[in-house]
Design a protein around this motif. Sequence first.
Motif, short mmCIF file in Angstrom:
data_model
loop_
_atom_site.label_atom_id
_atom_site.label_comp_id
_atom_site.label_asym_id
_atom_site.label_seq_id
_atom_site.Cartn_x
_atom_site.Cartn_y
_atom_site.Cartn_z
N VAL A 192 44.08 65.78 -44.02
CA VAL A 192 45.49 65.62 -44.36
C VAL A 192 45.62 64.69 -45.56
O VAL A 192 45.10 63.57 -45.55
CB VAL A 192 46.27 65.05 -43.15
N ASP A 204 61.85 66.16 -48.14
CA ASP A 204 61.21 65.45 -47.04
C ASP A 204 61.75 64.03 -46.90
O ASP A 204 61.00 63.09 -46.62
CB ASP A 204 59.69 65.43 -47.25
N SER A 218 42.39 64.72 -38.95
CA SER A 218 43.30 64.87 -37.82
C SER A 218 43.00 66.14 -37.04
O SER A 218 42.48 67.12 -37.60
CB SER A 218 44.74 64.91 -38.34
N HIS A 222 45.38 67.94 -36.15
CA HIS A 222 46.51 68.79 -36.50
C HIS A 222 46.71 68.83 -38.01
O HIS A 222 46.37 67.89 -38.74
CB HIS A 222 47.79 68.26 -35.84
N GLU A 223 47.30 69.92 -38.48
CA GLU A 223 47.62 70.01 -39.90
C GLU A 223 48.71 68.99 -40.25
O GLU A 223 49.34 68.40 -39.37
CB GLU A 223 48.06 71.42 -40.27
N SER A 224 48.93 68.80 -41.54
CA SER A 224 49.90 67.83 -42.01
C SER A 224 51.27 68.04 -41.38
O SER A 224 51.70 69.18 -41.17
CB SER A 224 50.02 67.92 -43.54
N GLU A 225 51.95 66.94 -41.08
CA GLU A 225 53.32 66.99 -40.58
C GLU A 225 54.32 67.08 -41.72
O GLU A 225 55.53 67.14 -41.49
CB GLU A 225 53.61 65.75 -39.74
N SER A 226 53.84 67.09 -42.95
CA SER A 226 54.73 67.14 -44.11
C SER A 226 55.64 68.37 -44.08
O SER A 226 55.24 69.44 -43.62
CB SER A 226 53.90 67.15 -45.39
N GLN A 228 54.05 71.43 -45.49
CA GLN A 228 53.07 72.15 -44.68
C GLN A 228 53.76 72.91 -43.55
O GLN A 228 53.36 74.02 -43.21
CB GLN A 228 52.06 71.17 -44.09
N ARG A 229 54.80 72.32 -42.97
CA ARG A 229 55.42 72.88 -41.77
C ARG A 229 56.67 73.70 -42.06
O ARG A 229 57.01 74.60 -41.27
CB ARG A 229 55.78 71.74 -40.79
N ARG A 230 57.36 73.43 -43.16
CA ARG A 230 58.64 74.10 -43.43
C ARG A 230 58.71 74.71 -44.82
O ARG A 230 59.79 74.92 -45.37
CB ARG A 230 59.80 73.10 -43.25
N ASP A 269 57.26 77.49 -36.73
CA ASP A 269 56.08 76.98 -36.03
C ASP A 269 55.09 78.07 -35.63
O ASP A 269 53.90 77.79 -35.43
CB ASP A 269 56.51 76.20 -34.79
#
Length: 395
Positions: A150, A161, A223, A225-229, A232-234, A253
């Motif tokens: 990440v 963000d 991590s 999990h992938e980035s929470e940015s 990355q997620r949206r 998701d």
Amino acid sequence: MEGIKVSFENEPYRDPDFIINHKAPFNAEPKPDVLVQSFITPTEKFYVRNHAPVPDICPTAYTLKIDGLVGQPLTLSLNDIKTKFEKVTITAHLQCAGNRRTAMSEYKKVKGVGWGIASLSNATWGGCRLRDVLLHAKIFSKESGANHAVFWGLDFGCPEDNGKPYGSSITVEKAMDIDGDVLLAYEMNGETINRDHGFPLRVVAPGIIGARSVKWLDKITISPHESESFFQRRDYKIFHNGVDWNNVEKYWDKTPSLQELSIQSAICVPAPNSALYLPFTITGYATSGGGRKIERVDVSLDGGETWDYAELLGEDKGVCTKYWGWTLFRYTITKLPQLEGKDSTKIKLVCRAWDLSSNTQPKDVKDIWNLRGVMNNCWHTVDVTILNQNKKSNL
């Protein structure tokens, strides 16, 4: 973004010939004919994709943090990165996932920066392997949950963000692949990397979308999990054409984040709606993801009814070697039977590429349309008018 002041008053100098798609943050591409003038894109012509103001970082005060699922968290100076790890140089193109978004939006409106066909460029990059740094940090095994690398940048103020810096991630599998060539780059085209492209240090993750090659690198976290940015997620996801802004929430998701680039090609010369005399030459680029070599580019002069092979201009690195750079192509037209006896004729130029896995481009944009306008890699078409040289004096 409450409490965070976002200022674009200290931006670097840019080439005045750029096609500017968004001023603040700065997003721009070179003119297509300029893009394909050389195999290595001059730094000042390399496309720019920013999400926030460009940070102004003191190299002597700079540090890179490595944490998360590692046995030895690190804080490295720029000098540490340059002296403690082997320097590696690669040739690789970077390409925005939104390349050719404008054409997709012409079919059906999408949301995002309106890129033409030139939000990609090819450069040489110098730096150390991410793999070597992670080994030095004693990265945990995949069985221990070390699945994602990440990245966080120092470009605070991303409006999407809530003012956070830009972030993204790649798989540890890609990060640790000795043949994956993921670099922490401090040089571009043989010189110190400049501010627009990530000074003093950036990720170069070849073969995957440019969004994962985070600039102004601040921290790497290993991590599960992938980035929470947001990015990355949206963002940077490709949906089926039934997803719109009314129902997209239930798809974010369950839709994977984009990584490897799809196969792509475009004609950069001649420009759309040009009037030309014979002979003339078509010039363009072709790319593919995952290091897959471009095996051929087909060119059509009749909208895709018949095809011929273009001449390829690129690296020849031998068998079973990763190809991260682009391939340029050209095709010269010396005669057109349908022009005989006429003042002019209109033709539709088309290109499509094939890689070593026999991947090729889909024909129609309608078949790949998606809400975010990403990965538009349909056949590229250019309409031109051919003028009769024998009647030139009468025009």
